[in-house]
Design a protein around this motif. Structure first.
Motif, short mmCIF file in Angstrom:
data_model
loop_
_atom_site.label_atom_id
_atom_site.label_comp_id
_atom_site.label_asym_id
_atom_site.label_seq_id
_atom_site.Cartn_x
_atom_site.Cartn_y
_atom_site.Cartn_z
N GLU A 53 -60.37 -8.78 -2.04
CA GLU A 53 -60.23 -8.17 -3.37
C GLU A 53 -61.32 -7.14 -3.65
O GLU A 53 -61.11 -6.23 -4.46
N GLN A 59 -56.65 -1.46 -7.62
CA GLN A 59 -55.32 -1.02 -7.18
C GLN A 59 -54.30 -1.08 -8.32
O GLN A 59 -53.42 -0.23 -8.40
N ASP A 60 -54.44 -2.05 -9.21
CA ASP A 60 -53.51 -2.11 -10.35
C ASP A 60 -53.76 -0.94 -11.31
O ASP A 60 -52.82 -0.39 -11.88
N ASP A 61 -55.02 -0.56 -11.46
CA ASP A 61 -55.34 0.60 -12.31
C ASP A 61 -54.75 1.88 -11.71
O ASP A 61 -54.24 2.73 -12.44
N LEU A 63 -52.11 2.07 -9.74
CA LEU A 63 -50.66 2.00 -9.95
C LEU A 63 -50.30 2.38 -11.38
O LEU A 63 -49.39 3.17 -11.61
N ASP A 64 -51.05 1.85 -12.35
CA ASP A 64 -50.80 2.18 -13.75
C ASP A 64 -51.00 3.67 -14.02
O ASP A 64 -50.24 4.27 -14.79
N LYS A 121 -49.82 -2.20 -0.60
CA LYS A 121 -50.24 -1.50 -1.82
C LYS A 121 -49.45 -0.21 -1.98
O LYS A 121 -48.94 0.09 -3.06
N ARG A 124 -45.87 -0.97 -3.05
CA ARG A 124 -45.83 -1.31 -4.48
C ARG A 124 -45.90 -0.06 -5.34
O ARG A 124 -45.21 0.06 -6.35
N MET A 125 -46.77 0.86 -4.96
CA MET A 125 -46.90 2.10 -5.72
C MET A 125 -45.60 2.88 -5.67
O MET A 125 -45.14 3.40 -6.69
N ALA A 128 -43.05 1.29 -7.95
CA ALA A 128 -43.37 1.52 -9.37
C ALA A 128 -43.09 2.96 -9.79
O ALA A 128 -42.56 3.20 -10.88
#
Length: 189
Positions: A53, A59-61, A63-64, A121, A124-125, A128
């Protein structure tokens, strides 16, 4: 070990990266990271679920940021132009992190399991971004093709950006890559 020094998370991240580069990812333990940071393992686990991690923090930031930039692109933007808006938004966020990105990439290149995580990752991007394009009214397969193409530009551009021989900004690199993609797609028909 003083648990009350400021920025425990930042110290853990720096300690982990130093150790990953010195010893290798697999040879570095959470205990090693905590000791190097002057903290306890318990503190490490308050901030991270595991040592991977540390490398995938944010990584979520990211993607957002991609999704919100695609969503807020001008209404008349083509699917690929909406993705271009997102790439430019990411570029602004990335530029100050070049040295960190180089180190991170070095650690990931040396470990197949981390390479797999990096590909997940990216997938996922892409999913999204494709969804964000569909929400803008883009139909399939155009939404998926634009999203996949944009993430490929991101991935290829990132590799160029962390190359020490390349001094262009991430924005310049992705703009050039998108232009090249548009040339390629124009000649395919």
């Amino acid at each position: 070990m003083s648990r009350w020094q400021p920025d425990a998370r930042g110290r853990l991240v720096l300690a982990a990266m130093d150790l990953f580069l010195e010893r290798g990812f697999e040879q570095t333990t959470v205990a090693d990271i905590a000791v190097r940071a002057g903290l306890t393992e318990r503190t490490f686990f308050r901030h991270f679920t595991d040592k991977r991690e540390v490398l995938f923090l944010g990584q979520d930031d990211l993607l957002d940021l991609f999704v919100s930039a695609v969503s807020s692109a001008p209404a008349d933007a083509s699917p690929l132009d909406a993705v271009a808006v997102a790439l430019q938004a990411v570029a602004v966020d990335f530029e100050p992190r070049r040295d960190w990105a180089r180190k991170r990439a070095q650690v990931i290149r040396a470990n197949p399991a981390l390479q797999e995580r990096e590909l997940i990752k990216l997938a996922r991007m892409s999913d999204a971004v494709s969804q964000a394009l569909r929400e803008r009214g883009v139909t399939e397969p155009s939404a998926s093709l634009a999203a996949q193409s944009g993430i490929t530009v991101f991935h290829v551009g990132f590799a160029q950006w962390i190359d020490e021989a390349d001094t262009r900004t991430f924005a310049e690199i992705t703009t050039d890559a998108l232009s090249a993609l548009k040339v390629v797609t124009a000649t395919v028909s």
